[in-house]
Motif scaffolding. Structure first.
Motif, PDB file in Angstrom:
ATOM      1  N   VAL A 118       0.848  -1.188   0.000  1.00  0.00           N
ATOM      2  CA  VAL A 118       0.000   0.000   0.000  1.00  0.00           C
ATOM      3  C   VAL A 118       0.885   1.239   0.000  1.00  0.00           C
ATOM      4  N   GLY A 119       0.335   2.328  -0.484  1.00  0.00           N
ATOM      5  CA  GLY A 119       1.080   3.582  -0.504  1.00  0.00           C
ATOM      6  C   GLY A 119       1.483   4.019   0.891  1.00  0.00           C
ATOM      7  N   ILE A 120       2.594   4.714   0.974  1.00  0.00           N
ATOM      8  CA  ILE A 120       3.166   5.039   2.282  1.00  0.00           C
ATOM      9  C   ILE A 120       2.271   5.935   3.144  1.00  0.00           C
ATOM     10  N   THR A 121       1.328   6.627   2.547  1.00  0.00           N
ATOM     11  CA  THR A 121       0.428   7.481   3.329  1.00  0.00           C
ATOM     12  C   THR A 121      -1.018   7.002   3.291  1.00  0.00           C
ATOM     13  N   ASP A 122      -1.267   5.843   2.700  1.00  0.00           N
ATOM     14  CA  ASP A 122      -2.634   5.348   2.519  1.00  0.00           C
ATOM     15  C   ASP A 122      -3.079   4.503   3.720  1.00  0.00           C
ATOM     16  N   VAL A 123      -3.517   5.190   4.765  1.00  0.00           N
ATOM     17  CA  VAL A 123      -3.922   4.527   6.005  1.00  0.00           C
ATOM     18  C   VAL A 123      -5.125   3.615   5.766  1.00  0.00           C
ATOM     19  N   ASP A 124      -6.073   4.055   4.965  1.00  0.00           N
ATOM     20  CA  ASP A 124      -7.269   3.243   4.707  1.00  0.00           C
ATOM     21  C   ASP A 124      -6.913   1.938   4.000  1.00  0.00           C
ATOM     22  N   ALA A 125      -6.026   2.000   3.027  1.00  0.00           N
ATOM     23  CA  ALA A 125      -5.617   0.780   2.322  1.00  0.00           C
ATOM     24  C   ALA A 125      -4.878  -0.162   3.271  1.00  0.00           C
ATOM     25  N   GLY A 126      -4.082   0.392   4.159  1.00  0.00           N
ATOM     26  CA  GLY A 126      -3.392  -0.430   5.153  1.00  0.00           C
ATOM     27  C   GLY A 126      -4.371  -1.121   6.085  1.00  0.00           C
ATOM     28  N   ALA A 127      -5.366  -0.370   6.535  1.00  0.00           N
ATOM     29  CA  ALA A 127      -6.392  -0.944   7.417  1.00  0.00           C
ATOM     30  C   ALA A 127      -7.162  -2.040   6.683  1.00  0.00           C
ATOM     31  N   ASP A 128      -7.492  -1.804   5.420  1.00  0.00           N
ATOM     32  CA  ASP A 128      -8.192  -2.816   4.630  1.00  0.00           C
ATOM     33  C   ASP A 128      -7.339  -4.077   4.477  1.00  0.00           C
ATOM     34  N   ALA A 129      -6.044  -3.905   4.249  1.00  0.00           N
ATOM     35  CA  ALA A 129      -5.140  -5.049   4.096  1.00  0.00           C
ATOM     36  C   ALA A 129      -5.057  -5.845   5.395  1.00  0.00           C
ATOM     37  N   ILE A 130      -4.985  -5.149   6.523  1.00  0.00           N
ATOM     38  CA  ILE A 130      -4.945  -5.837   7.817  1.00  0.00           C
ATOM     39  C   ILE A 130      -6.233  -6.622   8.036  1.00  0.00           C
ATOM     40  N   LEU A 131      -7.361  -6.002   7.737  1.00  0.00           N
ATOM     41  CA  LEU A 131      -8.647  -6.683   7.878  1.00  0.00           C
ATOM     42  C   LEU A 131      -8.716  -7.904   6.961  1.00  0.00           C
ATOM     43  N   LYS A 132      -8.241  -7.760   5.742  1.00  0.00           N
ATOM     44  CA  LYS A 132      -8.243  -8.878   4.790  1.00  0.00           C
ATOM     45  C   LYS A 132      -7.367 -10.024   5.309  1.00  0.00           C
ATOM     46  N   PHE A 133      -6.161  -9.706   5.804  1.00  0.00           N
ATOM     47  CA  PHE A 133      -5.297 -10.744   6.368  1.00  0.00           C
ATOM     48  C   PHE A 133      -5.968 -11.411   7.579  1.00  0.00           C
ATOM     49  N   TYR A 134      -6.634 -10.617   8.401  1.00  0.00           N
ATOM     50  CA  TYR A 134      -7.316 -11.159   9.573  1.00  0.00           C
ATOM     51  C   TYR A 134      -8.426 -12.122   9.158  1.00  0.00           C
ATOM     52  N   GLU A 135      -9.219 -11.727   8.177  1.00  0.00           N
ATOM     53  CA  GLU A 135     -10.302 -12.595   7.694  1.00  0.00           C
ATOM     54  C   GLU A 135      -9.737 -13.890   7.116  1.00  0.00           C
ATOM     55  N   MET A 136      -8.632 -13.793   6.392  1.00  0.00           N
ATOM     56  CA  MET A 136      -8.004 -15.003   5.851  1.00  0.00           C
ATOM     57  C   MET A 136      -7.454 -15.875   6.974  1.00  0.00           C
ATOM     58  N   TRP A 137      -6.909 -15.256   8.008  1.00  0.00           N
ATOM     59  CA  TRP A 137      -6.389 -16.003   9.152  1.00  0.00           C
ATOM     60  C   TRP A 137      -7.502 -16.777   9.841  1.00  0.00           C
ATOM     61  N   LYS A 138      -8.668 -16.116  10.006  1.00  0.00           N
ATOM     62  CA  LYS A 138      -9.807 -16.759  10.665  1.00  0.00           C
ATOM     63  C   LYS A 138     -10.262 -17.999   9.907  1.00  0.00           C
ATOM     64  N   THR A 139     -10.136 -17.998   8.593  1.00  0.00           N
ATOM     65  CA  THR A 139     -10.579 -19.139   7.787  1.00  0.00           C
ATOM     66  C   THR A 139      -9.407 -20.045   7.387  1.00  0.00           C
ATOM     67  N   ASN A 140      -8.267 -19.813   8.032  1.00  0.00           N
ATOM     68  CA  ASN A 140      -7.065 -20.617   7.758  1.00  0.00           C
ATOM     69  C   ASN A 140      -6.699 -20.604   6.266  1.00  0.00           C
TER      70      ASN A 140
END
Length: 93
Positions: free
Chosen positions: A32-54
């Motif tokens: 994600v872009g170095i100042t794109d906080v929203d994209a970073g938050a979305d990426a973290i949420l996406k990784f979390y959702e993938m983690w929950k479903t293994n």
């Protein structure tokens, strides 16, 4: 490079460039872009959702092997062999 060897997902706040390109080839990174906080938050949420479903992505082992010390040493050796063959005096050939 060392962390990519873990084959774990990576979240990278980086500009477009060489590192961005390498991480795309790794196939388990979210860049994600170095100042794109929203994209970073979305990426973290996406990784979390993938983690929950293994279903977290794993990095490309084939890509990682291209940076293995033995592989890099073999490549360097081949280059040095070609160079020495090219500069040998004609009498030695």
């Amino acid at each position: 490079f060392e962390y990519m060897g873990s084959l774990k997902p990576i979240l990278a706040y980086i500009p477009t460039g060489v590192t961005h390109s390498l991480l795309n080839k790794y196939r388990a990174a979210s860049c994600v872009g170095i100042t794109d906080v929203d994209a970073g938050a979305d990426a973290i949420l996406k990784f979390y959702e993938m983690w929950k479903t293994n279903s977290l992505p794993s990095g490309s082992d084939e890509f990682i092997q291209s940076f293995d010390r033995l592989n890099l040493t073999e490549q360097l050796s081949a280059i040095l062999d070609r160079i020495t063959e090219e500069i040998k005096p004609e009498a030695d050939k």
